[in-house]
Structure formats: structure tokens, C-alpha cells
Design an enzyme around this catalytic site. Structure first.
Site, PDB file in Angstrom:
ATOM      1  N   ARG A 257    -107.695 -46.554  66.414  1.00 58.01           N
ATOM      2  CA  ARG A 257    -108.119 -47.397  67.146  1.00 58.01           C
ATOM      3  C   ARG A 257    -108.151 -46.401  68.287  1.00 58.01           C
ATOM      4  O   ARG A 257    -108.109 -46.190  69.182  1.00 58.01           O
ATOM      5  CB  ARG A 257    -108.420 -48.915  67.376  1.00 58.01           C
ATOM      6  CG  ARG A 257    -108.059 -49.695  68.710  1.00 58.01           C
ATOM      7  CD  ARG A 257    -108.537 -50.943  68.777  1.00 58.01           C
ATOM      8  NE  ARG A 257    -106.867 -51.716  69.257  1.00 58.01           N
ATOM      9  CZ  ARG A 257    -105.777 -51.761  70.255  1.00 58.01           C
ATOM     10  NH1 ARG A 257    -105.789 -51.094  71.074  1.00 58.01           N
ATOM     11  NH2 ARG A 257    -104.963 -52.046  69.639  1.00 58.01           N
ATOM     12  N   HIS A 261    -107.437 -53.022  72.473  1.00 58.80           N
ATOM     13  CA  HIS A 261    -107.884 -54.524  71.624  1.00 58.80           C
ATOM     14  C   HIS A 261    -108.973 -54.382  71.920  1.00 58.80           C
ATOM     15  O   HIS A 261    -109.827 -55.442  70.566  1.00 58.80           O
ATOM     16  CB  HIS A 261    -106.860 -54.582  71.510  1.00 58.80           C
ATOM     17  CG  HIS A 261    -106.760 -56.232  71.116  1.00 58.80           C
ATOM     18  ND1 HIS A 261    -107.048 -55.905  69.372  1.00 58.80           N
ATOM     19  CD2 HIS A 261    -106.492 -57.257  70.770  1.00 58.80           C
ATOM     20  CE1 HIS A 261    -106.214 -57.175  68.739  1.00 58.80           C
ATOM     21  NE2 HIS A 261    -107.258 -57.872  69.775  1.00 58.80           N
ATOM     22  N   TYR A 270     -99.862 -49.191  77.185  1.00 61.15           N
ATOM     23  CA  TYR A 270     -98.679 -48.773  75.768  1.00 61.15           C
ATOM     24  C   TYR A 270     -99.663 -47.618  74.931  1.00 61.15           C
ATOM     25  O   TYR A 270     -98.598 -47.696  74.365  1.00 61.15           O
ATOM     26  CB  TYR A 270     -98.442 -49.696  75.423  1.00 61.15           C
ATOM     27  CG  TYR A 270     -99.932 -50.592  74.705  1.00 61.15           C
ATOM     28  CD1 TYR A 270    -100.492 -49.936  73.341  1.00 61.15           C
ATOM     29  CD2 TYR A 270    -101.198 -51.427  75.047  1.00 61.15           C
ATOM     30  CE1 TYR A 270    -101.645 -50.757  72.667  1.00 61.15           C
ATOM     31  CE2 TYR A 270    -102.155 -51.932  74.769  1.00 61.15           C
ATOM     32  CZ  TYR A 270    -102.246 -51.720  73.653  1.00 61.15           C
ATOM     33  OH  TYR A 270    -104.446 -52.238  73.232  1.00 61.15           O
TER      34      TYR A 270
HETATM   35  C1  LIG Z   1    -101.758 -65.659  63.557  1.00 64.38           C
HETATM   36  C2  LIG Z   1    -102.334 -64.772  64.458  1.00 64.38           C
HETATM   37  N1  LIG Z   1    -101.458 -64.586  65.249  1.00 64.38           N
HETATM   38  C3  LIG Z   1    -101.731 -64.011  66.160  1.00 64.38           C
HETATM   39  C4  LIG Z   1    -102.813 -63.770  66.726  1.00 64.38           C
HETATM   40  C5  LIG Z   1    -103.362 -62.743  67.624  1.00 64.38           C
HETATM   41  N2  LIG Z   1    -103.254 -62.036  67.707  1.00 64.38           N
HETATM   42  C6  LIG Z   1    -105.314 -61.252  67.026  1.00 64.38           C
HETATM   43  S1  LIG Z   1    -105.723 -60.025  66.711  1.00 64.38           S
HETATM   44  C7  LIG Z   1    -103.888 -58.784  66.715  1.00 64.38           C
HETATM   45  C8  LIG Z   1    -103.535 -58.131  66.436  1.00 64.38           C
HETATM   46  C9  LIG Z   1    -103.839 -57.901  64.687  1.00 64.38           C
HETATM   47  O1  LIG Z   1    -103.619 -56.584  64.580  1.00 64.38           O
HETATM   48  P1  LIG Z   1    -104.294 -55.806  63.387  1.00 64.38           P
HETATM   49  O2  LIG Z   1    -103.650 -56.717  62.576  1.00 64.38           O
HETATM   50  O3  LIG Z   1    -103.593 -54.171  63.044  1.00 64.38           O
HETATM   51  O4  LIG Z   1    -106.010 -55.141  63.517  1.00 64.38           O
HETATM   52  P2  LIG Z   1    -106.499 -54.884  64.851  1.00 64.38           P
HETATM   53  O5  LIG Z   1    -106.470 -55.932  65.894  1.00 64.38           O
HETATM   54  O6  LIG Z   1    -105.689 -53.590  65.008  1.00 64.38           O
HETATM   55  O7  LIG Z   1    -107.077 -54.843  64.345  1.00 64.38           O
HETATM   56  C10 LIG Z   1    -102.937 -60.428  67.317  1.00 64.38           C
HETATM   57  C11 LIG Z   1    -101.419 -60.217  66.776  1.00 64.38           C
HETATM   58  C12 LIG Z   1    -104.063 -64.308  65.522  1.00 64.38           C
HETATM   59  N3  LIG Z   1    -105.148 -64.503  66.351  1.00 64.38           N
HETATM   60  N4  LIG Z   1    -104.002 -64.843  65.088  1.00 64.38           N
END
Ligand SMILES: Cc1ncc(C[n+]2csc(CCOP(=O)(O)OP(=O)(O)O)c2C)c(N)n1
Ligand SMILES: [Mg+2]
Length: 343
Positions: A257, A261, A270
Site C-alpha cells: 500500500r 490507509h 507506524y
Molecule cells: C469487521 C471489521 N473490523 C474492523 C474494521 C475497520 N477496518 C477497516 S479497514 C481495516 C483494515 C483491513 O486490513 P486488510 O484486510 O489488510 O485490508 P487493507 O486495508 O490493508 O487493504 C480495518 C481493521 C472493519 N471495517 N470491519
């Protein structure tokens, strides 16, 4: 990265040996570049106070577009996650549609301006809408594959999610069910090394996300997500298996990425800048362009034409979305209590 010391014939054969024409790989690159430029424009619009939120595709376009080209974009279903600008563009969503959702305007085909940006869904292009809790799209994708099996429809259900999301119960339940019933689903993890501020090493104890496939009786592969051709090849094989009734596959595309975020995150807290700079050197948008230049099909003239065209498409889409009306307040309950809508 294409090495210039390799013979032209070997290099050229990379896409041809996968059955892709010069025109198709140029189109792949055009969509990757369009996704990147749309994302960059959205950050500018966000920072100038015009749109509320951005969640980026930057660094993941190669995996998204390479995978989409391996599917039948006239009949397969895609259940993208919030970063998948490359997937939705490849499936037929327009730049204007994307700008309308970024501005939350009434004409936004994804949700009529009701959802957060990045919650993609467009009926006419078989892009299935998702919810904000991550990974809920996985059981939906498995359900679509089950429905296709029951209705004897020849289609593949393609679902993407982040590596952090592969820890959610939804992934394990969906993968297990699909494995048991040999359903035509492709699970693609876009492993961008972070789940917000949590690095991969603190997310999972297994070496590769694709190692999880064995637990569900399906093949699992890890590919270079910066290389659209490698991703294309893996997804094509998975789609062929699915169509033959051989069941699901798990593909892990290794990406990075390149942005925080979201527009509400500050990644300096971080991760080191060096790490981000090193990842930029492997950026698929740049390395794929080098490949296409090396084999002589991305000429200077074509590149200029492509860049000019993309700029004007994005300018027009931005102007249109900025001028477009918001939804009327009296439509607030639309799509909430059973009324049908969308394209
Ligand atoms: C069930 C749930 N827990 C927490 C969140 C908050 N949240 C949104 S994106 C994210 C990170 C997800 O990481 P990843 O699956 O690696 O996807 P990336 O954003 O890195 O593409 C989190 C914790 C959420 N949307 N849904
Ligand atoms: Mg991630």
C-alpha cells in the site's frame, strides 16, 4: 521488472504465451494508469476540502487489473473491496461514476451517494455491493457461486479482500463451504502488508496467506502482485478450474500500500519512509510500463496520447460530479426498506 539484456523474443513472449494480444496488454496498462490517476486526483480533491474521504488503490492496480482481465467480464461476478478501483474500471464502471461516488452525489450508481466512497456496487456490470465490516463480501461471493451451480449458470464469482481480512470468520466459513461444495469461486487476497497500522508479522503466524488454502481443500498460490501478467496467469488458471467444476482457488497477490490507509490516516506513525520508497521502486504501474516500452509497443507517442486522454477524462468527470446535485432529502428512505433501485 523486464531485463533489457534478455532477448526481445523471450520478453515479448511473456504476454503472448499467456494468450494476450498487444492490444490487450496496452488496455491493461491504460486501466492501471487511469486507476492511479483517479486516485491521485481524489487525494487532491480531499486535501482541498472538496471530497470527504479517500481509500486508495495505489500500489495494487497491477493485481486488480491483471486479475480482472483473466475473467469473463461479460458474465462473471465481482465482489470487490474498497481498494479495487482497478477491478471496477475493468468491469465497466466509468471515471464519472467513481467521481460521483467520491462527491456523494445522487447520480452515483454505487449507492446514490449514500455509502462511503469505496463501497462499490453496480448492477449492470455485475459488481456486487458490499458492507463496511470487512470480509462480509466473501460469504456473499460463495452464495453467488452456489446460486450459479443451482441454476446451472456458467459463471465464476471473484472476490477480493485484504490479508488482514483473511483473519475474519467470514473468510474461513466462506472458504470452507466453497471447498466442500467445489463452488466456482476465486478468492484473491491483496496482501499489501498492513491492516491499517498493523504489519503483516503481527497479523498472521503462517508464512503465506495462500497456506490457508490447504485447510479448505483448494489450491493456494502466492504471486507477485506488481506483475499483472503473473496475476493474470494465476487467476486464469483458477477461472478455468472453476468453470470445469473443479472448485475454488485462493490466490495471494503480494503488493504494497503506497499511501496511508485512508485520507484519515497518518502512516508516518507506524512505518519508515525508506520502506515506502523501496516499495515505490517495484510499483507495478512503472514496471509494467517499462515492459511495454522495452518490447516497443508503448511508444512515446502512444504514452503521451494516453496521458492526455486520461487527464481530460478525469477533468471532465470531476467537473461533472462537482456540479451534479445531491440526493433530495425526501428520498432518504430509498433503498433502505426494500425499494428496488440502481442500474
Ligand atoms: C469487521 C471489521 N473490523 C474492523 C474494521 C475497520 N477496518 C477497516 S479497514 C481495516 C483494515 C483491513 O486490513 P486488510 O484486510 O489488510 O485490508 P487493507 O486495508 O490493508 O487493504 C480495518 C481493521 C472493519 N471495517 N470491519
Ligand atoms: Mg492489508
Amino acid at each position: 521488472m523486464v531485463k533489457t539484456d534478455r532477448s526481445m523474443e523471450v520478453v515479448e513472449n511473456r504476454h503472448k504465451s499467456l494468450g494476450l494480444s498487444d492490444e490487450q496488454v496496452i488496455e491493461m496498462y491504460r486501466i492501471m494508469l487511469l486507476a492511479r490517476r483517479i486516485d491521485e486526483r481524489m487525494w487532491l480533491l480531499n486535501r482541498s476540502g472538496k471530497i470527504p474521504f479517500v481509500v486508495s488503490c495505489q500500489g495494487q492496480e497491477a493485481a486488480q487489473v491483471g486479475a480482472s482481465f483473466a475473467l469473463d467480464r461479460d458474465k462473471d461476478y465481482a465482489l470487490p473491496y474498497y481498494r479495487d478501483v482497478g477491478v471496477v474500471l475493468a468491469f465497466g464502471m466509468t471515471t464519472q461514476d467513481l467521481m460521483l461516488q467520491a462527491y456523494a452525489k445522487a447520480e452515483d450508481p454505487n449507492s446514490g451517494g449514500r455509502q462511503m466512497p469505496g463501497h462499490f456496487g453496480q448492477h449492470k456490470n455485475r459488481l456486487v455491493t458490499g458492507s463496511s465490516p470487512v470480509t462480509t463480501q466473501v460469504p456473499h461471493a460463495v452464495g453467488i457461486a452456489l446460486a450459479a451451480r443451482m441454476e446451472k449458470k456458467d459463471l465464476v464469482s471473484f472476490v477480493t479482500f485484504g490479508e488482514g481480512s483473511s483473519n475474519q470468520g467470514d473468510f474461513h466459513e466462506g472458504a470452507n463451504f466453497a471447498g466442500v461444495h467445489k463452488l466456482p469461486v476465486i478468492f484473491m487476497v491483496e496482501n499489501n502488508q498492513y491492516a491499517i497500522s498493523v504489519p503483516l508479522s503481527k497479523q498472521v503466524a503462517c508464512e503465506k496467506i495462500s497456506d490457508r488454502a490447504i485447510g479448505y481443500g483448494m489450491p493456494g498460490v502466492t504471486v507477485d502482485g506488481n506483475d499483472p501478467l503473473e496475476v493474470y496467469s494465476a487467476v486464469k488458471e483458477a477461472a478455468d478450474r472453476a468453470r470445469k467444476g473443479e472448485g475454488p482457488s485462493l490466490i495471494e497477490a503480494l503488493t504494497y500500500r503506497l499511501t496511508p490507509h485512508s485520507s484519515d490516516d497518518d502512516d508516518r506513525s507506524y512505518r519508515e519512509r525508506d520502506e515506502v520508497d523501496r516499495a515505490k521502486e517495484k510499483d507495478g504501474v512503472l514496471t509494467f510500463a517499462s515492459y511495454l516500452r522495452d518490447i516497443g509497443i508503448l511508444t512515446e507517442e502512444l504514452e503521451k496520447q494516453m496521458n492526455d486522454e486520461i487527464s481530460s477524462i478525469i477533468d471532465d468527470a470531476t467537473d461533472y460530479a462537482e456540479r451534479a446535485p445531491y440526493a433530495d432529502a425526501d428520498t432518504i428512505y430509498r433503498y433502505v426498506y426494500g425499494e428496488q433501485g440502481g442500474e
